[in-house]
Design a protein around this motif. Structure first.
Motif, PDB file in Angstrom:
ATOM      1  N   LYS A 146      -5.886 -16.242  68.821  1.00  0.00           N
ATOM      2  CA  LYS A 146      -6.455 -16.726  67.559  1.00  0.00           C
ATOM      3  C   LYS A 146      -5.366 -17.355  66.693  1.00  0.00           C
ATOM      4  CE  LYS A 146     -10.477 -13.698  67.312  1.00  0.00           C
ATOM      5  NZ  LYS A 146     -11.258 -12.773  66.459  1.00  0.00           N
ATOM      6  N   LYS A 147      -5.799 -18.340  65.882  1.00  0.00           N
ATOM      7  CA  LYS A 147      -4.876 -19.079  65.034  1.00  0.00           C
ATOM      8  C   LYS A 147      -4.764 -18.450  63.654  1.00  0.00           C
ATOM      9  CE  LYS A 147      -4.893 -23.550  65.259  1.00  0.00           C
ATOM     10  NZ  LYS A 147      -5.260 -24.984  65.110  1.00  0.00           N
ATOM     11  N   ILE A 148      -3.550 -18.363  63.147  1.00  0.00           N
ATOM     12  CA  ILE A 148      -3.315 -17.890  61.781  1.00  0.00           C
ATOM     13  C   ILE A 148      -3.645 -19.042  60.831  1.00  0.00           C
ATOM     14  CG2 ILE A 148      -1.599 -16.984  60.151  1.00  0.00           C
ATOM     15  CD1 ILE A 148      -0.042 -15.932  62.633  1.00  0.00           C
ATOM     16  N   THR A 149      -4.714 -18.904  60.095  1.00  0.00           N
ATOM     17  CA  THR A 149      -5.170 -20.002  59.238  1.00  0.00           C
ATOM     18  C   THR A 149      -4.569 -19.979  57.843  1.00  0.00           C
ATOM     19  OG1 THR A 149      -7.112 -18.677  58.623  1.00  0.00           O
ATOM     20  CG2 THR A 149      -7.356 -20.213  60.475  1.00  0.00           C
ATOM     21  N   ASP A 150      -4.035 -18.828  57.437  1.00  0.00           N
ATOM     22  CA  ASP A 150      -3.432 -18.731  56.105  1.00  0.00           C
ATOM     23  C   ASP A 150      -2.527 -17.512  56.064  1.00  0.00           C
ATOM     24  OD1 ASP A 150      -2.868 -19.462  53.528  1.00  0.00           O
ATOM     25  OD2 ASP A 150      -4.687 -18.604  52.650  1.00  0.00           O
ATOM     26  N   VAL A 151      -1.578 -17.554  55.149  1.00  0.00           N
ATOM     27  CA  VAL A 151      -0.639 -16.447  54.950  1.00  0.00           C
ATOM     28  C   VAL A 151      -0.523 -16.179  53.457  1.00  0.00           C
ATOM     29  CG1 VAL A 151       1.744 -15.655  55.229  1.00  0.00           C
ATOM     30  CG2 VAL A 151       0.684 -17.058  57.010  1.00  0.00           C
ATOM     31  N   ALA A 152      -0.586 -14.902  53.074  1.00  0.00           N
ATOM     32  CA  ALA A 152      -0.400 -14.521  51.670  1.00  0.00           C
ATOM     33  C   ALA A 152       0.654 -13.429  51.593  1.00  0.00           C
ATOM     34  CB  ALA A 152      -1.712 -14.038  51.062  1.00  0.00           C
ATOM     35  N   ILE A 153       1.670 -13.655  50.773  1.00  0.00           N
ATOM     36  CA  ILE A 153       2.764 -12.691  50.611  1.00  0.00           C
ATOM     37  C   ILE A 153       2.733 -12.163  49.181  1.00  0.00           C
ATOM     38  CG2 ILE A 153       5.238 -12.290  50.796  1.00  0.00           C
ATOM     39  CD1 ILE A 153       3.987 -13.153  53.431  1.00  0.00           C
ATOM     40  N   GLN A 154       2.507 -10.869  49.031  1.00  0.00           N
ATOM     41  CA  GLN A 154       2.501 -10.240  47.709  1.00  0.00           C
ATOM     42  C   GLN A 154       3.832  -9.558  47.396  1.00  0.00           C
ATOM     43  OE1 GLN A 154      -0.006 -10.712  45.613  1.00  0.00           O
ATOM     44  NE2 GLN A 154      -1.089 -11.872  47.201  1.00  0.00           N
ATOM     45  N   ARG A 155       4.592  -9.259  48.424  1.00  0.00           N
ATOM     46  CA  ARG A 155       5.890  -8.595  48.238  1.00  0.00           C
ATOM     47  C   ARG A 155       6.939  -9.346  49.049  1.00  0.00           C
ATOM     48  NH1 ARG A 155       9.185  -4.696  50.592  1.00  0.00           N
ATOM     49  NH2 ARG A 155      10.270  -3.310  49.127  1.00  0.00           N
ATOM     50  N   GLU A 156       7.783 -10.081  48.374  1.00  0.00           N
ATOM     51  CA  GLU A 156       8.754 -10.939  49.059  1.00  0.00           C
ATOM     52  C   GLU A 156       9.752 -10.139  49.887  1.00  0.00           C
ATOM     53  OE1 GLU A 156      10.559 -13.967  46.676  1.00  0.00           O
ATOM     54  OE2 GLU A 156       8.740 -14.265  45.470  1.00  0.00           O
ATOM     55  N   LYS A 157      10.041  -8.904  49.477  1.00  0.00           N
ATOM     56  CA  LYS A 157      11.008  -8.097  50.208  1.00  0.00           C
ATOM     57  C   LYS A 157      10.485  -7.653  51.576  1.00  0.00           C
ATOM     58  CE  LYS A 157      13.585  -6.290  46.238  1.00  0.00           C
ATOM     59  NZ  LYS A 157      14.009  -5.074  45.505  1.00  0.00           N
ATOM     60  N   SER A 158       9.178  -7.824  51.816  1.00  0.00           N
ATOM     61  CA  SER A 158       8.614  -7.453  53.109  1.00  0.00           C
ATOM     62  C   SER A 158       8.931  -8.479  54.192  1.00  0.00           C
ATOM     63  CB  SER A 158       7.094  -7.289  52.996  1.00  0.00           C
ATOM     64  OG  SER A 158       6.759  -6.235  52.125  1.00  0.00           O
ATOM     65  N   ASN A 217      11.721 -11.857  55.518  1.00  0.00           N
ATOM     66  CA  ASN A 217      13.164 -12.077  55.580  1.00  0.00           C
ATOM     67  C   ASN A 217      13.612 -13.481  55.188  1.00  0.00           C
ATOM     68  OD1 ASN A 217      11.843 -12.972  57.956  1.00  0.00           O
ATOM     69  ND2 ASN A 217      13.795 -13.096  59.040  1.00  0.00           N
ATOM     70  N   ILE A 218      12.677 -14.366  54.919  1.00  0.00           N
ATOM     71  CA  ILE A 218      13.021 -15.727  54.505  1.00  0.00           C
ATOM     72  C   ILE A 218      12.158 -16.075  53.296  1.00  0.00           C
ATOM     73  CG2 ILE A 218      13.744 -16.459  56.814  1.00  0.00           C
ATOM     74  CD1 ILE A 218      11.047 -17.801  57.183  1.00  0.00           C
ATOM     75  N   PRO A 219      12.468 -17.160  52.576  1.00  0.00           N
ATOM     76  CA  PRO A 219      11.653 -17.526  51.414  1.00  0.00           C
ATOM     77  C   PRO A 219      10.176 -17.662  51.756  1.00  0.00           C
ATOM     78  CG  PRO A 219      13.675 -18.806  51.430  1.00  0.00           C
ATOM     79  CD  PRO A 219      13.650 -18.049  52.730  1.00  0.00           C
ATOM     80  N   VAL A 220       9.336 -17.325  50.799  1.00  0.00           N
ATOM     81  CA  VAL A 220       7.883 -17.306  51.003  1.00  0.00           C
ATOM     82  C   VAL A 220       7.377 -18.649  51.513  1.00  0.00           C
ATOM     83  CG1 VAL A 220       5.644 -17.093  49.853  1.00  0.00           C
ATOM     84  CG2 VAL A 220       7.468 -15.473  49.331  1.00  0.00           C
ATOM     85  N   ASP A 221       7.822 -19.738  50.907  1.00  0.00           N
ATOM     86  CA  ASP A 221       7.347 -21.065  51.316  1.00  0.00           C
ATOM     87  C   ASP A 221       7.696 -21.357  52.770  1.00  0.00           C
ATOM     88  OD1 ASP A 221       6.320 -21.459  48.805  1.00  0.00           O
ATOM     89  OD2 ASP A 221       7.952 -22.751  48.098  1.00  0.00           O
ATOM     90  N   SER A 222       8.904 -21.015  53.160  1.00  0.00           N
ATOM     91  CA  SER A 222       9.329 -21.248  54.545  1.00  0.00           C
ATOM     92  C   SER A 222       8.533 -20.380  55.513  1.00  0.00           C
ATOM     93  CB  SER A 222      10.823 -20.963  54.701  1.00  0.00           C
ATOM     94  OG  SER A 222      11.591 -21.833  53.902  1.00  0.00           O
ATOM     95  N   PHE A 223       8.359 -19.111  55.159  1.00  0.00           N
ATOM     96  CA  PHE A 223       7.596 -18.184  56.009  1.00  0.00           C
ATOM     97  C   PHE A 223       6.170 -18.696  56.180  1.00  0.00           C
ATOM     98  CE2 PHE A 223       5.063 -14.487  57.026  1.00  0.00           C
ATOM     99  CZ  PHE A 223       5.892 -13.701  57.818  1.00  0.00           C
ATOM    100  N   THR A 224       5.533 -19.060  55.079  1.00  0.00           N
ATOM    101  CA  THR A 224       4.142 -19.521  55.109  1.00  0.00           C
ATOM    102  C   THR A 224       4.003 -20.791  55.941  1.00  0.00           C
ATOM    103  OG1 THR A 224       3.747 -18.565  52.929  1.00  0.00           O
ATOM    104  CG2 THR A 224       2.191 -20.227  53.682  1.00  0.00           C
ATOM    105  N   THR A 225       4.913 -21.745  55.733  1.00  0.00           N
ATOM    106  CA  THR A 225       4.856 -23.012  56.466  1.00  0.00           C
ATOM    107  C   THR A 225       5.034 -22.817  57.965  1.00  0.00           C
ATOM    108  OG1 THR A 225       5.720 -24.235  54.559  1.00  0.00           O
ATOM    109  CG2 THR A 225       5.915 -25.293  56.714  1.00  0.00           C
TER     110      THR A 225
END
Length: 267
Positions: free
Chosen positions: A21-33, A35-43
């Motif tokens: 299955k494909k990951i269609t979206d990512v939501a980060i509520q705690r950045e410390k969870s 290891n890289i910036p939220v934008d980079s992780f999400t992209t």
């Protein structure tokens, strides 16, 4: 903390739910969870397909279609839930991976983490881990060789991830109770019969944990009848009757860990 049976149960159940299955979206509520910036992780994670899920010790590895990996360690208090938004637990969500209308919620990751790594970086994370105790190649002979020339309390050794991978505080208490060995007994004081008994008890307890879905209280998904079926013999049962001899279960601190055992039938 989730241990080998809990993480293996998660791996098995999640494999049937999200592999392919494909990951269609990512939501980060705690950045410390992560290891890289939220934008980079999400992209980098969004629109990736889950290719495989594997377990090593207390970790899960989600391999993505581009070869990168999500390395999960739930640590103390972490757990997961898979389902629709309206079915999610009323708890703070640290990370959410969406698969269309269904989502994988990561809960309680205050100490845990979900890191985006290359396969080589994952291998580096696992370099110092000991053998998997339920691996068919980990025979009684391999265990005897591992225990040779070791010192210190057997409880401390069982939970040392560089010696054996995946056993934590809970199952170490269960294994030692089943083997009728006191947790503070020194390894170099064990005779061959006790080492054999310890190995057999380790296999029995871990396989029992796997068959019964581990001890996690929270279901992985709505209608989950597998997770959390394991009932402890002695761990976290201070003052209750020993299932074997009916003496009260006691608690002591060994290597800064609360350790539960029976003074009457463990020797």
């Amino acid at each position: 903390m989730p241990e080998l049976p809990e993480m293996e149960t998660y791996k098995t159940l999640l494999s049937s739910l999200i592999i392919g299955k494909k990951i269609t979206d990512v939501a980060i509520q705690r950045e410390k969870s992560i290891n890289i910036p939220v934008d980079s992780f999400t992209t980098q994670v969004t629109n990736q397909t889950i290719k495989t899920i594997t377990r090593r010790a207390k970790h899960l590895v989600f391999q993505l279609q581009d070869g990168s990996c999500l390395l999960l360690h739930l640590m103390l208090g972490g757990w997961m839930f898979f389902g629709k938004e309206e079915d999610k637990p009323d708890r703070t969500i640290q990370v959410k991976l969406s698969f269309g209308e269904q989502h994988l919620f990561f809960i309680g990751l205050r100490l845990g983490y979900l890191h985006l790594l290359s396969p080589e970086m994952v291998d580096e994370e696992f370099e110092k881990l000991g053998p998997e105790p339920i691996d068919p190649q980990f025979t009684i002979v391999a265990f005897q060789q591992l225990m040779q020339n070791r010192k210190g309390a057997i409880k401390t050794t069982l939970i040392n991830q560089e010696v054996l991978a995946g056993i934590g505080n809970g199952y170490s208490d269960e294994i030692l109770w089943h083997a009728e060995i006191l947790p503070d007994k020194k390894i170099n004081d064990l005779d061959n019969q006790q080492v054999t008994r310890l190995y057999n008890s380790m296999q029995f307890i871990l396989q029992r944990g796997l068959k019964q879905g581990g001890y996690m209280e929270n279901p992985l998904y709505k209608g989950d009848g597998k997770t959390g079926g394991y009932q402890f013999y002695v761990h976290a049962r201070e003052g209750e009757e020993c299932p074997r001899c009916r003496a009260p279960i006691v608690i002591e601190e060994i290597s800064s860990r609360k350790t539960y055992f029976c003074q009457s039938c463990q020797h």
